[in-house]
Design an enzyme around this catalytic site. Structure first.
Site, mmCIF file in Angstrom:
data_model
loop_
_atom_site.group_PDB
_atom_site.id
_atom_site.type_symbol
_atom_site.label_atom_id
_atom_site.label_comp_id
_atom_site.label_asym_id
_atom_site.label_seq_id
_atom_site.Cartn_x
_atom_site.Cartn_y
_atom_site.Cartn_z
ATOM 1 N N ASP A 36 0.826 -1.201 0.000
ATOM 2 C CA ASP A 36 0.000 0.000 0.000
ATOM 3 C C ASP A 36 0.861 1.252 0.000
ATOM 4 O OD1 ASP A 36 -2.764 -0.956 0.180
ATOM 5 O OD2 ASP A 36 -2.113 -1.855 2.067
ATOM 6 N N HIS A 67 -0.528 -1.166 -4.648
ATOM 7 C CA HIS A 67 -1.786 -0.399 -4.650
ATOM 8 C C HIS A 67 -1.423 1.069 -4.450
ATOM 9 C CE1 HIS A 67 -5.882 0.271 -2.377
ATOM 10 N NE2 HIS A 67 -5.807 0.954 -3.502
ATOM 11 N N ASP A 179 -10.442 -5.238 -0.956
ATOM 12 C CA ASP A 179 -9.410 -4.674 -0.089
ATOM 13 C C ASP A 179 -10.036 -3.885 1.053
ATOM 14 O OD1 ASP A 179 -7.088 -3.690 0.992
ATOM 15 O OD2 ASP A 179 -6.627 -2.320 -0.656
HETATM 16 C C1 DX5 Z 1 -6.109 0.705 3.106
HETATM 17 C C2 DX5 Z 1 -5.275 -0.281 2.353
HETATM 18 C C3 DX5 Z 1 -5.586 -1.711 2.650
HETATM 19 C C4 DX5 Z 1 -5.333 -2.106 4.087
HETATM 20 C C5 DX5 Z 1 -5.886 -3.478 4.339
HETATM 21 O O1 DX5 Z 1 -5.751 1.973 2.726
HETATM 22 O O2 DX5 Z 1 -5.473 -0.103 0.950
HETATM 23 O O3 DX5 Z 1 -4.864 -2.556 1.766
HETATM 24 O O4 DX5 Z 1 -3.966 -2.110 4.400
HETATM 25 O O5 DX5 Z 1 -5.753 -3.757 5.695
HETATM 26 P P1 DX5 Z 1 -6.931 -4.458 6.511
HETATM 27 O O6 DX5 Z 1 -7.121 -5.819 5.896
HETATM 28 O O7 DX5 Z 1 -6.404 -4.498 7.903
HETATM 29 O O8 DX5 Z 1 -8.162 -3.609 6.357
HETATM 30 ZN ZN ZN Z 2 -4.615 -1.688 -0.353
#
Ligand code: DX5
Ligand code: ZN
Length: 228
Positions: A36, A67, A179
Site C-alpha cells: 500500500d 496499490h 481490499d
Molecule cells: C487501506 C489499504 C488496505 C489495508 C488493508 O488503505 O489499501 O490494503 O492495508 O488492511 P486491513 O485488511 O487491515 O483492512
Molecule cells: Zn490496499
C-alpha cells in the site's frame, strides 16, 4: 471459476520489520504481497515508496501487488515498475480515459499488469467499463483508503456483485480483488459476492499466528467458492 488468491497487506505488520512481513507471506503460501503506497494527499497517511518496494523485491519472489493511493500516479509509474511491481493498481478517482490509456501503455510496455481501484463510494466509471478487457484486476475497496485495521463496509457488497456480474457477463478473466477489513468471519460473504483476490492486513498480520492465518482465509474462501 476464478482462482482464490490471498494477498497479505504488509501495512498491518511492524513497519520497522517489512522483511519479516514478507517472510510470513512466503511461509504462509500467499499468492501475492499487497503493498500500500499512500502519499498523504489521496488518503490521510504516508507509507512507503519505490525505494522500499525495490529493497523488498530483492528479498522475495512472490508477485508484488502495488496499490497506489496517490494523486499523481503518472509521475511515479515508471519508478514502481523499475522497483519490481508486477501488478500496479491505480485509483479511478484520479484518472480519466486518456490518463488511464497513458498508464496502460507504460505498464504494458514492461509486460506488467494493470489494476483499477475504486473507493467504497465510487462507482465504476464508464471509461473504465469500456476498457475492462485491459484491466487485469479490479480492486474494490471495502474501507476508505488510509489505514489497515478498519471494519469492512458491508454496504459495498452489492457493488461487488455488480462488478462480478459485469466481468462474468463479458467472459473476461479479470480478477476481482477486495481490499479492506477481510477477516475469517466475513471472507465467505466476500467470495459469495464475487471477490477472488482477498487482501488481508489485520486479518493476517494481526493474528497470533499470521502464517497459518493465510491458510485459514484460503480454506474458508475455498469452501464457498467450491459450492458456487
Ligand atoms: C487501506 C489499504 C488496505 C489495508 C488493508 O488503505 O489499501 O490494503 O492495508 O488492511 P486491513 O485488511 O487491515 O483492512
Ligand atoms: Zn490496499
Amino acid at each position: 471459476m476464478s482462482q482464490i488468491k490471498i494477498a497479505p497487506s504488509i501495512l498491518a505488520w511492524d513497519l520497522g520489520d517489512l522483511e519479516g512481513a514478507i517472510q510470513i507471506s512466503m511461509r504462509g503460501g500467499a499468492d501475492q504481497v499487497h503493498l500500500d503506497v499512500i502519499d498523504g494527499h489521496f488518503a490521510p497517511n504516508i507509507t512507503f515508496g519505490p525505494g522500499t518496494v525495490k529493497a523488498l523485491r530483492s528479498r522475495c519472489d512472490l508477485k508484488f501487488d502495488t496499490h497506489l493511493m496517490i494523486d499523481s500516479p503518472h509521475l511515479y509509474v515508471d519508478k514502481f515498475l523499475e522497483a519490481g511491481s508486477d501488478l500496479l493498481s491505480f485509483h479511478s478517482e484520479v484518472l480519466n480515459g486518456s490518463k488511464f490509456d497513458e498508464l496502460y501503455r507504460a505498464v504494458h510496455a514492461k509486460g506488467k499488469e494493470i489494476g483499477l481501484a475504486i473507493k467504497p463510494m465510487t462507482e465504476l466509471p464508464t471509461w473504465a467499463a469500456e476498457r475492462l478487457d485491459r484491466i487485469s484486476t479490479l480492486v474494490v475497496m471495502t474501507v476508505n483508503p488510509g489505514f489497515s485495521g478498519q471494519t469492512m463496509d458491508m454496504s459495498v457488497l452489492p457493488k461487488l456483485r455488480k462488478m462480478s456480474a459485469l466481468v462474468e457477463g463479458r467472459g473476461l478473466p479479470t480478477d476481482i480483488e477486495v481490499d479492506g477489513g477481510i477477516e475469517p468471519e466475513n471472507v465467505q460473504e466476500v467470495v459469495k459476492s464475487g471477490g477472488n483476490v482477498l487482501v488481508a492486513g489485520a486479518g493476517v498480520y494481526g493474528k497470533k499466528d499470521p502464517v497459518s492465518a493465510i491458510s485459514v482465509l484460503r480454506e474458508r474462501a475455498l469452501q464457498v467458492r467450491d459450492a458456487r
